[in-house]
Design a protein around this motif. Sequence first.
Motif, PDB file in Angstrom:
ATOM      1  N   GLY A 145     -31.693  30.363  37.731  1.00  0.00           N
ATOM      2  CA  GLY A 145     -32.878  30.379  36.868  1.00  0.00           C
ATOM      3  C   GLY A 145     -32.513  30.782  35.462  1.00  0.00           C
ATOM      4  N   TRP A 146     -33.508  30.830  34.602  1.00  0.00           N
ATOM      5  CA  TRP A 146     -33.268  31.222  33.209  1.00  0.00           C
ATOM      6  C   TRP A 146     -32.914  32.689  33.084  1.00  0.00           C
ATOM      7  CZ3 TRP A 146     -32.166  27.307  30.457  1.00  0.00           C
ATOM      8  CH2 TRP A 146     -32.854  26.115  30.548  1.00  0.00           C
ATOM      9  N   ALA A 173     -27.318  24.804  41.111  1.00  0.00           N
ATOM     10  CA  ALA A 173     -28.655  24.229  40.953  1.00  0.00           C
ATOM     11  C   ALA A 173     -29.744  25.264  41.119  1.00  0.00           C
ATOM     12  CB  ALA A 173     -28.844  23.073  41.930  1.00  0.00           C
ATOM     13  N   VAL A 179     -25.844  27.057  28.322  1.00  0.00           N
ATOM     14  CA  VAL A 179     -27.225  26.816  27.915  1.00  0.00           C
ATOM     15  C   VAL A 179     -27.189  26.385  26.463  1.00  0.00           C
ATOM     16  CG1 VAL A 179     -29.535  27.773  27.576  1.00  0.00           C
ATOM     17  CG2 VAL A 179     -28.161  28.509  29.538  1.00  0.00           C
ATOM     18  N   VAL A 203     -31.403  23.671  27.561  1.00  0.00           N
ATOM     19  CA  VAL A 203     -30.851  22.887  28.661  1.00  0.00           C
ATOM     20  C   VAL A 203     -29.701  23.680  29.267  1.00  0.00           C
ATOM     21  CG1 VAL A 203     -29.727  20.736  29.344  1.00  0.00           C
ATOM     22  CG2 VAL A 203     -31.445  20.717  27.524  1.00  0.00           C
ATOM     23  N   MET A 204     -29.780  23.910  30.572  1.00  0.00           N
ATOM     24  CA  MET A 204     -28.693  24.566  31.295  1.00  0.00           C
ATOM     25  C   MET A 204     -27.882  23.471  31.990  1.00  0.00           C
ATOM     26  SD  MET A 204     -28.857  27.353  34.395  1.00  0.00           S
ATOM     27  CE  MET A 204     -29.944  28.425  33.468  1.00  0.00           C
ATOM     28  N   LEU A 221     -28.593  21.135  35.001  1.00  0.00           N
ATOM     29  CA  LEU A 221     -29.151  22.030  36.015  1.00  0.00           C
ATOM     30  C   LEU A 221     -30.631  22.317  35.787  1.00  0.00           C
ATOM     31  CD1 LEU A 221     -26.219  24.612  36.162  1.00  0.00           C
ATOM     32  CD2 LEU A 221     -26.634  22.654  37.682  1.00  0.00           C
ATOM     33  N   ARG A 222     -31.014  22.453  34.533  1.00  0.00           N
ATOM     34  CA  ARG A 222     -32.386  22.833  34.223  1.00  0.00           C
ATOM     35  C   ARG A 222     -32.670  22.480  32.771  1.00  0.00           C
ATOM     36  NH1 ARG A 222     -35.390  26.304  37.158  1.00  0.00           N
ATOM     37  NH2 ARG A 222     -33.583  26.831  38.407  1.00  0.00           N
ATOM     38  N   GLU A 223     -33.900  22.075  32.509  1.00  0.00           N
ATOM     39  CA  GLU A 223     -34.302  21.737  31.145  1.00  0.00           C
ATOM     40  C   GLU A 223     -35.726  22.208  30.918  1.00  0.00           C
ATOM     41  OE1 GLU A 223     -34.646  17.780  28.263  1.00  0.00           O
ATOM     42  OE2 GLU A 223     -33.569  17.654  30.159  1.00  0.00           O
ATOM     43  N   GLU A 224     -35.942  22.834  29.776  1.00  0.00           N
ATOM     44  CA  GLU A 224     -37.278  23.290  29.397  1.00  0.00           C
ATOM     45  C   GLU A 224     -37.517  22.833  27.960  1.00  0.00           C
ATOM     46  OE1 GLU A 224     -38.774  27.638  28.560  1.00  0.00           O
ATOM     47  OE2 GLU A 224     -38.570  27.306  30.730  1.00  0.00           O
ATOM     48  N   GLY A 239     -31.614  16.827  27.416  1.00  0.00           N
ATOM     49  CA  GLY A 239     -30.696  16.668  28.543  1.00  0.00           C
ATOM     50  C   GLY A 239     -29.839  15.420  28.403  1.00  0.00           C
TER      51      GLY A 239
END
Length: 124
Positions: free
Chosen positions: A122-123, A119, A91, A73-74, A62-65, A4
């Motif tokens: 989802g994936w 925000a 992504v 990372v989104m 927005l999102r990280e896995e 990120g």
Amino acid sequence: MSPGELVLARARAFESGNFAFIYESYHPDSNFRRMFPECLAYLKYGEEVLKGDFRILECRLLREETTAASAKVMFYLNTLYRGHHQQNIEVGYFIYDVDCWFLMTSERGGAERFPEDPAGIGWG
């Protein structure tokens, strides 16, 4: 630097014209590096095509896995290219190699396809 943090650093690098950082942040086996096998070719492209014509107005995670070896990372991007605004959700797919994270590839879609508050995406 986490994946990120790398996304945000890349956005700052685009804004400052640091195309060498952008180039080096791609994994050597990425399609991007196949398209630009030599850094100088990308630096020339950045100076001639991107600098001044492409601006990142906002980059928001927005999102990280993340696992030990890979991550996704989104993030939201609001850009201006040759006078045209574009909003995308992207992504990025990263791999950990030689003690740091590299971008391998990414996918993007227009933000108009997503909810007003990105925000909550989802994936899926």
